[in-house]
Design a protein around this motif. Structure first.
Motif, mmCIF file in Angstrom:
data_model
loop_
_atom_site.group_PDB
_atom_site.id
_atom_site.type_symbol
_atom_site.label_atom_id
_atom_site.label_comp_id
_atom_site.label_asym_id
_atom_site.label_seq_id
_atom_site.Cartn_x
_atom_site.Cartn_y
_atom_site.Cartn_z
ATOM 1 N N GLU A 12 66.147 -67.483 -44.803
ATOM 2 C CA GLU A 12 65.932 -66.075 -43.960
ATOM 3 C C GLU A 12 66.935 -66.147 -42.812
ATOM 4 O O GLU A 12 67.247 -66.815 -41.933
ATOM 5 C CB GLU A 12 64.596 -66.446 -43.651
ATOM 6 N N SER B 40 67.232 -56.148 -38.583
ATOM 7 C CA SER B 40 67.091 -56.109 -39.868
ATOM 8 C C SER B 40 66.953 -57.816 -40.402
ATOM 9 O O SER B 40 67.568 -58.571 -39.796
ATOM 10 C CB SER B 40 68.183 -55.376 -40.793
ATOM 11 N N GLN B 41 66.336 -57.700 -41.527
ATOM 12 C CA GLN B 41 65.782 -58.913 -42.038
ATOM 13 C C GLN B 41 66.397 -59.312 -43.614
ATOM 14 O O GLN B 41 66.306 -58.179 -44.312
ATOM 15 C CB GLN B 41 64.401 -59.209 -41.925
ATOM 16 N N GLY B 42 66.621 -60.441 -43.790
ATOM 17 C CA GLY B 42 67.137 -60.900 -45.295
ATOM 18 C C GLY B 42 67.300 -62.178 -45.533
ATOM 19 O O GLY B 42 66.771 -62.877 -44.701
ATOM 20 N N SER C 148 72.687 -64.682 -49.127
ATOM 21 C CA SER C 148 73.045 -64.614 -50.432
ATOM 22 C C SER C 148 74.007 -65.200 -51.119
ATOM 23 O O SER C 148 74.174 -65.596 -52.102
ATOM 24 C CB SER C 148 73.222 -62.913 -50.829
ATOM 25 N N THR D 94 74.852 -61.619 -47.149
ATOM 26 C CA THR D 94 73.557 -61.400 -46.884
ATOM 27 C C THR D 94 73.068 -60.011 -47.255
ATOM 28 O O THR D 94 73.692 -59.112 -47.536
ATOM 29 C CB THR D 94 73.058 -61.444 -45.286
ATOM 30 N N ASP D 95 71.678 -60.119 -47.874
ATOM 31 C CA ASP D 95 71.213 -58.920 -48.149
ATOM 32 C C ASP D 95 70.518 -58.125 -46.875
ATOM 33 O O ASP D 95 69.849 -57.035 -47.214
ATOM 34 C CB ASP D 95 70.285 -58.906 -49.358
ATOM 35 N N ALA D 96 70.574 -58.659 -45.857
ATOM 36 C CA ALA D 96 70.161 -57.891 -44.682
ATOM 37 C C ALA D 96 70.911 -56.794 -44.206
ATOM 38 O O ALA D 96 71.945 -56.677 -44.508
ATOM 39 C CB ALA D 96 70.099 -58.721 -43.388
ATOM 40 N N SER D 97 69.975 -55.579 -43.984
ATOM 41 C CA SER D 97 70.791 -54.251 -43.844
ATOM 42 C C SER D 97 71.949 -54.340 -42.783
ATOM 43 O O SER D 97 71.661 -54.855 -41.571
ATOM 44 C CB SER D 97 69.943 -53.165 -43.450
ATOM 45 N N THR E 268 72.693 -53.520 -49.944
ATOM 46 C CA THR E 268 72.016 -54.982 -50.133
ATOM 47 C C THR E 268 73.083 -56.009 -49.761
ATOM 48 O O THR E 268 72.629 -57.108 -50.413
ATOM 49 C CB THR E 268 70.923 -55.225 -51.430
#
Length: 374
Positions: free
Chosen positions: A153, A168-170, A173, A193-196, A224
């Protein structure tokens, strides 16, 4: 109901975003911090039991909005973060158009500071700024020297769309991604990352839940997919920019492409692995040592399968090793397959020559990258 100047500003920013490619830096028409001033008001209730809230509180005071005044009233904005008592890190493409005295920083407590540019490195897209006196609560964030785990995370902190002190959180990836730089050489070892990530996030930190900086946000491709410059590369470049005003990247001087099954069969490899040398730059370290493929001769050209005993399966691994493990003047041992036989050759790396390409805007889609020249 009347519209306040702040409301008008938000509407202008949001309208502008519709026509802006999804890279981290956001170009605007003036140097003013034309953003919604809601950084502190959105920090939430102290009673909220969330690891994201805790990390936000511990780190947001060290994250800044970077506004830039450029020639003829132009400029832009992005993000940055404090690393010690005097220095702030951001992206080169955020500040490259700044005129003298044209960089202003706004902290999450709404205080402003004027910053000077210490040094920039377009090849890694990193820049270091100096601030004479930090406001209270702005302390240096720790940049870790390790690769994050895929699935870990992470949080992106910064100023997307000019909205300050956002989070933003993700998850992580992917790692070892290769990104384009505006000067023709690729940026290796990047984090996906898929965090925005939106325009305005450029230069902000990608942090773990422990508040450690894993990377410097670089760009976003869509909703994403976001990218950050690796903390491992940042830890090599940033100290040199502070101490020497420049960073010398190692240079091998080849163009390469992945080995696909057809190439593997032609050169005598049992499996499709390694990278085929497609070009050797004249007078570069590899010139006279490595042999490039000749289009009219199937099976010609060296395939690099290892460097200093480390297996090379693709160009990302070769680029990352050169960027993170070597320096100009180092001699590296390359294991190559040549004419169906495996052999070792040595190459002494040099300093990367200054790019002859103009600095151009970073493509909105990181897949649009120039040919690799390690």
């Amino acid at each position: 109901m009347g519209v306040t100047p702040d409301q008008r500003t938000r509407r202008r920013v949001l309208r502008a975003v519709g026509a802006t490619a999804a890279i981290g830096g956001l170009g605007v028409g003036s140097s003013a911090a034309q953003n919604g001033q809601d950084g502190q008001s959105g920090q939430g209730d102290d009673g909220v039991d969330s690891p994201y809230t805790a990390t936000y509180r511990d780190t947001i005071g060290s994250v800044v909005l970077v506004t830039v005044s450029g020639p003829r009233g132009g400029g832009g904005l992005g993000s940055g973060f404090v690393i010690d008592e005097q220095h702030v890190v951001t992206n080169n493409h955020v500040v490259q158009s700044a005129t003298e005295g044209g960089v202003e920083l706004q902290f999450s407590n709404e205080e402003w500071r004027t910053a000077s540019i210490v040094a920039t490195d377009p090849y890694s897209d990193l820049a270091v700024l100096r601030v004479e006196e930090l406001p209270d609560g702005a302390s240096g964030l720790s940049i870790v020297d390790r690769e994050p785990a895929i699935g870990q995370e992470v949080l992106v902190l910064g100023n997307p769309l000019g909205l300050d002190a956002s989070i933003s959180q993700g998850i992580v990836s992917g790692v070892d991604r290769v990104l384009p730089s505006p000067v023709g050489f690729s940026i290796p070892a990047a984090i996906q990352t898929d965090a925005s990530v939106n325009p305005g996030n450029s230069g902000g930190p990608l942090v773990s839940l422990e508040g450690e900086v894993l990377g410097v946000v670089f760009a976003g491709a869509d909703q994403t997919i976001g990218f950050a410059i690796s903390s491992r590369l940042a830890n090599r470049v940033i100290p040199a920019l502070i101490e020497d005003g420049t960073y010398e990247h190692p240079f091998l001087g080849v163009g390469v492409q992945p080995v696909v099954p057809d190439i593997a069969e032609a050169v005598g490899l049992e499996s499709a692995t390694g990278v085929l040398v497609t070009e050797v730059v004249p007078n570069a370290p590899a010139d006279g040592v490595l042999q490039p493929a000749v289009p009219t001769r199937p099976g010609s050209g060296d395939v690099i399968v290892a460097i200093d005993g480390e297996e090379v399966q693709n160009q990302s691994q070769l680029l990352s090793y050169l960027a993170l493990e070597t320096s100009p003047g180092d001699t590296v041992e390359l294991t190559v397959v040549r004419d169906g036989e495996q052999e070792s050759v040595e190459v002494t790396l040099e300093t990367r020559p200054e790019s002859q390409l103009p600095q151009t805007p970073i493509p909105g889609t990181p897949g649009e990258r120039p040919p690799t020249e390690p």
